[in-house]
Design an enzyme around this catalytic site. Structure first.
Site, mmCIF file in Angstrom:
data_model
loop_
_atom_site.group_PDB
_atom_site.id
_atom_site.type_symbol
_atom_site.label_atom_id
_atom_site.label_comp_id
_atom_site.label_asym_id
_atom_site.label_seq_id
_atom_site.Cartn_x
_atom_site.Cartn_y
_atom_site.Cartn_z
ATOM 1 N N LYS A 84 0.813 -1.214 0.000
ATOM 2 C CA LYS A 84 0.000 0.000 0.000
ATOM 3 C C LYS A 84 0.850 1.270 0.000
ATOM 4 C CE LYS A 84 -4.374 -1.705 0.739
ATOM 5 N NZ LYS A 84 -4.275 -3.035 1.344
ATOM 6 N N GLU A 106 -9.966 6.350 2.719
ATOM 7 C CA GLU A 106 -10.833 5.350 3.321
ATOM 8 C C GLU A 106 -9.952 4.190 3.741
ATOM 9 O OE1 GLU A 106 -10.020 5.409 0.229
ATOM 10 O OE2 GLU A 106 -9.463 3.309 -0.097
ATOM 11 N N SER A 371 1.893 -9.748 -0.838
ATOM 12 C CA SER A 371 1.543 -8.323 -0.755
ATOM 13 C C SER A 371 1.736 -7.709 0.617
ATOM 14 C CB SER A 371 0.098 -8.121 -1.218
ATOM 15 O OG SER A 371 -0.767 -8.974 -0.495
HETATM 16 C C1 LIG Z 1 -5.162 -4.101 1.093
HETATM 17 C C2 LIG Z 1 -4.412 -5.337 0.867
HETATM 18 C C3 LIG Z 1 -4.701 -6.190 -0.208
HETATM 19 C C4 LIG Z 1 -5.838 -5.966 -1.152
HETATM 20 O O1 LIG Z 1 -5.762 -4.805 -1.903
HETATM 21 P P1 LIG Z 1 -5.402 -4.789 -3.462
HETATM 22 O O2 LIG Z 1 -5.731 -3.415 -3.865
HETATM 23 O O3 LIG Z 1 -6.256 -5.825 -4.132
HETATM 24 O O4 LIG Z 1 -3.962 -5.102 -3.581
HETATM 25 C C5 LIG Z 1 -3.899 -7.305 -0.406
HETATM 26 N N1 LIG Z 1 -2.887 -7.589 0.425
HETATM 27 C C6 LIG Z 1 -2.578 -6.807 1.487
HETATM 28 C C7 LIG Z 1 -1.447 -7.186 2.367
HETATM 29 C C8 LIG Z 1 -3.338 -5.659 1.743
HETATM 30 O O5 LIG Z 1 -3.029 -4.890 2.802
#
Ligand SMILES: *Cc1c(COP(=O)(O)O)cnc(C)c1O
Length: 386
Positions: A84, A106, A371
């Protein structure tokens, strides 16, 4: 910069927001061609964010799967613990370039709120975050983090008190404050130009995968896998690979049971308009937005970015839904095989990657975007184990 991906995307917004979207697009166009902007983005991505993140060969997980090699793109090591940051930094710099002194955002699980609060502090911008009251309770540590970082958190009581309601509240604020305020949207969703701006800031993931996989094993991977909530880490992974022959697999939240829709908008939804764009949406027969459920708060969203809708329809990417229990299983595999606690969102992608690896020969390579890290999910994982 496309306004539409096939039929999807667009900007279905009240007229009062149109000038702000036009200004944002104009600023983005000039910024992306400005060497000073790009240098500042690269400097902070590296010195504050910790980029580039490593590409890690998960040897033990590969052995468990018994087929293709599994490699992890370590976005869990980015400052704040998730991808993020990449988007929050980029948009924070755009806000400063527009002369806007106030950020609003948000947040659902709180990860995007924390990333925005970090960037607000680093760039000296006032930061206010809208968060559903139910999410505030579920994700109390992130509420505390945002406050410690100097942000104001506004509880949203309307609707179900979750992410969709927080986005509505942020959009309402923006309509009243567009002159002084930038809405730092947290995923590759929303009206044009947000999906393409967010995709570009997150594309640093796929660009690094390109050169790192060439360096590590001499070519691009055979398959790239990423989880899909709003779709930002997945589009950032996919985008730089779209013109290659790499197979692309997006993984949505399948929810607790086969009977559940989960939050799998691409697998189980149909086209509709949500938060300013046409895309796949989980909805009832009247077009009312359906309730979603997932063990991972970050995937728990009824919509998805419009570019994914087009990648799905065109067949360039495939999308599957993975259930809560399988994501939890993959969480434990990674913890015990590799000593890494993943977030529950990419645990969905990990499970799909292990399944794919089993069916593929050993000379194939799969890259999974990890992610985020799992510290925020320990409570949920512990509860599920009881
Ligand atoms: C917010 C989040 C997601 C989902 O958001 P995307 O916009 O689909 O990437 C995925 N993995 C993590 C660790 C997150 O914090």
């Amino acid at each position: 910069m496309p306004r539409r991906y096939g039929p999807y995307g667009g900007a279905y917004v009240p007229e009062t927001l149109v000038p702000a979207l036009v200004e944002l697009e104009r600023t983005w166009r000039s910024a992306r061609g400005d060497p000073a902007f790009r240098a500042e983005l690269a400097r902070l991505a590296s010195t504050l964010g910790g980029r580039p993140t490593p590409l890690y060969f998960a040897r033990n997980l590969t052995r468990r799967a018994g087929g293709a090699e599994i490699w992890l793109k370590r976005e869990d090591l980015v400052h704040g613990g998730a991808h993020k940051f990449n988007n929050a930094l980029g948009q924070g710099l755009l806000a400063r370039r527009m002369g806007k002194r106030r950020l609003i955002a948000e947040t659902g699980a709180g990860q995007h709120g924390v990333a925005t609060a970090m960037i607000g502090a680093a760039l000296g911008l006032q930061t206010e975050v809208y968060m559903g009251v139910v999410d505030m309770e579920r994700q109390a540590p992130n509420v505390e983090r945002m406050r410690l970082l100097g942000a104001t958190v506004h509880p949203v009581e309307s609707g179900l008190g979750t992410l969709k309601d927080a986005i509505n509240a942020a959009l309402r604020d923006w309509i009243a404050t567009v002159r002084t305020t930038h809405y730092l949207l947290g995923s590759a969703v929303g009206p044009h130009p947000f999906p393409s701006i967010v995709a570009e800031f997150q594309s640093v993931i796929g660009r690094e995968i390109r050169w790192q996989s060439r360096r590590a094993f001499g070519r691009l991977p055979d398959l790239a896998v990423a989880c899909v909530g709003g779709g930002s880490n997945a589009i950032g992974t996919f985008h730089p690979l779209i013109r290659s022959s790499v197979e692309l697999l997006g993984v949505e939240a399948g929810g607790p049971s086969a009977a559940s829709r989960g939050a799998a908008s691409l697998v189980r939804g149909r086209p509709g308009i949500l938060h300013g764009a046409l895309s796949y949406v989980l909805q009832d027969a009247d077009g009312q937005i359906a309730d979603t459920e997932s063990v991972s708060a970050g995937l728990d969203y009824a919509g998805v970015g419009p570019e994914h809708a087009w990648l799905r329809d065109s067949g360039r990417a495939r999308y599957v839904a993975v259930r809560d229990a399988d994501a939890l299983r993959a969480f434990r595999w990674l913890a015990q095989d590799e000593g890494i606690l993943p977030a529950l969102e990419p645990s969905h992608a990990l499970w799909a990657a292990v399944r794919a690896a089993r069916r593929r020969p050993k000379d194939q390579r799969i890259v999974v975007t990890l992610s985020g890290r799992g510290d925020k999910d320990l409570e949920v994982v512990a509860r599920a184990a009881r």
